[in-house]
Design a protein around this motif. Structure first.
Motif, PDB file in Angstrom:
ATOM      1  N   ARG A  57       0.844  -1.199   0.000  1.00 38.95           N
ATOM      2  CA  ARG A  57       0.000   0.000   0.000  1.00 38.95           C
ATOM      3  C   ARG A  57       0.872   1.239   0.000  1.00 38.95           C
ATOM      4  O   ARG A  57       2.067   1.175   0.288  1.00 38.95           O
ATOM      5  N   LEU A  58       0.278   2.367  -0.339  1.00 38.81           N
ATOM      6  CA  LEU A  58       0.990   3.636  -0.283  1.00 38.81           C
ATOM      7  C   LEU A  58       1.203   4.048   1.170  1.00 38.81           C
ATOM      8  O   LEU A  58       0.480   3.626   2.070  1.00 38.81           O
ATOM      9  N   GLY A  59       2.187   4.887   1.383  1.00 35.81           N
ATOM     10  CA  GLY A  59       2.511   5.284   2.747  1.00 35.81           C
ATOM     11  C   GLY A  59       3.587   4.387   3.307  1.00 35.81           C
ATOM     12  O   GLY A  59       4.204   3.573   2.608  1.00 35.81           O
ATOM     13  N   GLY A  60       3.845   4.525   4.583  1.00 34.13           N
ATOM     14  CA  GLY A  60       4.887   3.733   5.203  1.00 34.13           C
ATOM     15  C   GLY A  60       6.253   4.368   5.000  1.00 34.13           C
ATOM     16  O   GLY A  60       6.392   5.496   4.516  1.00 34.13           O
ATOM     17  N   ILE A  61       7.268   3.630   5.355  1.00 35.42           N
ATOM     18  CA  ILE A  61       8.638   4.136   5.306  1.00 35.42           C
ATOM     19  C   ILE A  61       9.559   3.047   4.766  1.00 35.42           C
ATOM     20  O   ILE A  61       9.330   1.849   4.984  1.00 35.42           O
ATOM     21  N   PHE A  62      10.568   3.441   4.020  1.00 38.35           N
ATOM     22  CA  PHE A  62      11.529   2.509   3.441  1.00 38.35           C
ATOM     23  C   PHE A  62      12.816   2.540   4.257  1.00 38.35           C
ATOM     24  O   PHE A  62      13.221   3.587   4.757  1.00 38.35           O
ATOM     25  N   GLU A  63      13.446   1.388   4.340  1.00 39.06           N
ATOM     26  CA  GLU A  63      14.758   1.286   4.970  1.00 39.06           C
ATOM     27  C   GLU A  63      15.742   0.698   3.967  1.00 39.06           C
ATOM     28  O   GLU A  63      15.472  -0.340   3.357  1.00 39.06           O
ATOM     29  N   LEU A  64      16.866   1.368   3.798  1.00 38.62           N
ATOM     30  CA  LEU A  64      17.964   0.816   3.004  1.00 38.62           C
ATOM     31  C   LEU A  64      19.087   0.450   3.964  1.00 38.62           C
ATOM     32  O   LEU A  64      19.609   1.305   4.679  1.00 38.62           O
ATOM     33  N   THR A  65      19.420  -0.834   3.996  1.00 40.69           N
ATOM     34  CA  THR A  65      20.499  -1.314   4.856  1.00 40.69           C
ATOM     35  C   THR A  65      21.598  -1.904   3.982  1.00 40.69           C
ATOM     36  O   THR A  65      21.326  -2.687   3.071  1.00 40.69           O
TER      37      THR A  65
END
Length: 240
Positions: free
Chosen positions: A149-157
């Motif tokens: 879904r739209l929204g939320g947060i991305f993490e790049l590790t």
């Protein structure tokens, strides 16, 4: 081609752009150019990170929002994020290319695109304190999948691993049906920049729901170091 490129110098806090002299870049034949293919013939992805001067952050994002269509006319944008945690005044974006030769052709075309150079580059470059890039490829079992879904947060590790150990270890990042596990958007391996690095791009409902995954908790095996940042997609980002 080289005559259309620009060089810049910074004097008294300002950037001054000037054409490069005709002999600044020697001409080389390209008909026989051979670039190293990726295993399985897969695409290349360029990670680009821009550090923005703090007082120019809003102006840079506004300019990019207005002019990004000039850039995407040349090659595919996968995603464009502003970093919220892990760095300040920073953007991160991913561009897709079929090969190194394809990227070279795109960069050449951009240098000759008068609208891109005059409407974006001339204005954007003084706003940037630093630029950085990495070239990566998807791990063999990974693809790029949109969040549910739209929204939320991305993490790049990023996980710097011992040579030859990263690919097998990274298989533990594959999605499962276990409740509470973050959604893996894509997993990459470094090709240029940090070749023994695995990158996991993941999505969470919110920063508060983010936690250690089993793979992160067990990272003491082949992993020598790791870094991460949390990012929100820009309005013009295809991946969001």
């Amino acid at each position: 081609m080289c005559r259309l490129l620009l060089s810049c110098t910074r004097l008294s806090g300002r950037f001054h752009f000037r054409p490069l002299p005709p002999d600044a870049c020697p001409t080389h034949p390209t008909a026989g150019l051979v670039t190293r293919p990726q295993p399985g013939g897969g695409a290349l992805y360029e990670f680009r990170t821009y550090q923005i001067h703090p007082d120019r952050n809003s102006a840079f994002l506004k300019l990019t929002d207005e002019k990004i269509h000039l850039r995407t006319a040349h090659s595919e944008l996968v995603g464009y994020w502003r970093v919220e945690y892990g760095a300040l005044n920073q953007v991160f974006h991913i561009w897709k290319y079929e090969s190194y030769a394809h990227r070279t052709a795109v960069r050449s075309a951009l240098a000759q695109d008068e609208r891109w150079m005059n409407e974006y580059i001339v204005h954007a470059m003084p706003m940037l304190a630093r630029q950085d890039n990495r070239v990566v490829a998807l791990l063999p079992w990974s693809s790029i999948s949109a969040p549910p879904r739209l929204g939320g947060i991305f993490e790049l590790t990023s996980f710097r691993t011992r040579p030859g150990t990263g690919h097998a270890w990274a298989a533990s990042f594959q999605n499962s049906d276990e409740p509470g596990r973050p959604r893996l958007v894509a997993a990459f391996r470094g090709d240029v920049g940090h070749p023994d690095t695995v990158y996991a791009l993941r999505w969470f409902e919110s920063a508060d729901e983010r936690g250690l995954t089993p793979s992160d908790a067990d990272a003491s095996g082949p992993v020598e170091s790791r870094r991460n940042k949390l990012m929100f997609p820009c309005s013009f980002s295809p991946l969001k």
